[in-house]
Design a protein around this motif. Structure first.
Motif, PDB file in Angstrom:
ATOM      1  N   LYS A 288       0.754  -1.178   0.073  1.00 52.67           N
ATOM      2  CA  LYS A 288      -0.190   0.124   0.101  1.00 52.67           C
ATOM      3  C   LYS A 288       0.804   1.197   0.132  1.00 52.67           C
ATOM      4  CE  LYS A 288      -3.813   1.824   2.467  1.00 52.67           C
ATOM      5  NZ  LYS A 288      -5.016   1.548   3.206  1.00 52.67           N
ATOM      6  N   THR A 289       0.482   2.310  -0.860  1.00 53.03           N
ATOM      7  CA  THR A 289       1.202   3.450  -0.746  1.00 53.03           C
ATOM      8  C   THR A 289       0.154   4.482  -0.621  1.00 53.03           C
ATOM      9  OG1 THR A 289       2.398   2.427  -2.569  1.00 53.03           O
ATOM     10  CG2 THR A 289       2.551   4.902  -2.355  1.00 53.03           C
ATOM     11  N   PRO A 290       0.033   4.944   0.749  1.00 54.79           N
ATOM     12  CA  PRO A 290      -1.062   5.741   1.231  1.00 54.79           C
ATOM     13  C   PRO A 290      -0.591   7.304   0.843  1.00 54.79           C
ATOM     14  CG  PRO A 290       0.421   5.280   3.066  1.00 54.79           C
ATOM     15  CD  PRO A 290       0.851   4.340   1.967  1.00 54.79           C
ATOM     16  N   ASP A 291       0.599   7.575   0.230  1.00 53.65           N
ATOM     17  CA  ASP A 291       1.112   8.963  -0.165  1.00 53.65           C
ATOM     18  C   ASP A 291       0.971   9.000  -1.769  1.00 53.65           C
ATOM     19  OD1 ASP A 291       3.300   7.428  -0.270  1.00 53.65           O
ATOM     20  OD2 ASP A 291       4.467   9.212   0.804  1.00 53.65           O
ATOM     21  N   ALA A 292       0.691   7.937  -2.173  1.00 50.37           N
ATOM     22  CA  ALA A 292       0.817   7.938  -3.771  1.00 50.37           C
ATOM     23  C   ALA A 292       0.622   9.100  -4.733  1.00 50.37           C
ATOM     24  CB  ALA A 292       0.281   6.670  -4.655  1.00 50.37           C
ATOM     25  N   THR A 293      -0.539   9.800  -4.098  1.00 47.39           N
ATOM     26  CA  THR A 293      -1.141  10.991  -4.906  1.00 47.39           C
ATOM     27  C   THR A 293      -0.455  12.277  -4.220  1.00 47.39           C
ATOM     28  OG1 THR A 293      -2.976  10.996  -3.858  1.00 47.39           O
ATOM     29  CG2 THR A 293      -2.903   9.955  -6.028  1.00 47.39           C
TER      30      THR A 293
END
Length: 174
Positions: free
Chosen positions: A70-75
């Motif tokens: 999971k990449t919670p700060d992808a955006t």
């Protein structure tokens, strides 16, 4: 003298031999096994407006065995060269399997395209080993409903619910 040498030899063999004993238990601090190179399922959000960034990443990558990243700060806005936060974890296989069925069902419905442009995009990609079975479900301007029929709005709600379900089902490794 011979007895001393024999005793010393036995002691050395025992000492050195104990170093070569393998353990079946993994070290408690051993890093988790890396997932396969290509994820089975990815969730990607492209933010609103024009983006000059070229480092956008999927918010969630799920592999066939349930391992996930999971990449919670992808955006999130980041300075150039600042890496995203990547969390290793899992997704329950029953959630993965029911989600795959819902994704295939959503790929057959009309999600519509709102009249506004440049309002972001959400994408669910399924990429199994035989690439001819790939499924790509795309919702343009996910927050907008202007110009959409009731059926299209219902289909978009199903998509949004599934997207949220997958993100919420992620369980981070400890």
């Amino acid at each position: 003298m011979r007895r001393t040498k024999s005793t010393l030899l036995v002691f050395v063999v025992l000492l050195l031999g104990s170093w070569g004993v393998a353990s079946a238990e993994p070290a408690p601090d051993a890093p988790p096994q890396a997932p396969p190179a290509v994820a089975l399922l990815t969730l990607t959000t492209l933010p609103n407006g024009w983006q000059g960034r070229v480092d956008l990443r999927p918010m969630l990558e799920v592999y066939a065995d349930g391992r996930a990243v999971k990449t919670p700060d992808a955006t999130a806005e980041r300075a150039p060269g600042v890496a995203t936060e990547r969390l290793n974890g899992t997704l329950a296989l029953d959630v993965l399997n029911t989600s795959l069925a819902e994704i295939r069902a959503l790929s057959a419905v009309d999600l519509g395209t709102p009249t506004a442009t440049d309002q972001g995009t959400q994408i669910i990609d399924v990429m199994p080993a035989p690439p001819e079975q790939d499924v790509h479900v795309i919702v343009y301007a996910p927050e907008l409903t202007e110009g959409l029929s009731a059926e299209q709005q219902d289909a978009r709600k199903r998509f949004a619910d599934l997207y949220r379900k997958l993100l919420d089902a992620f369980v981070q490794d400890h």
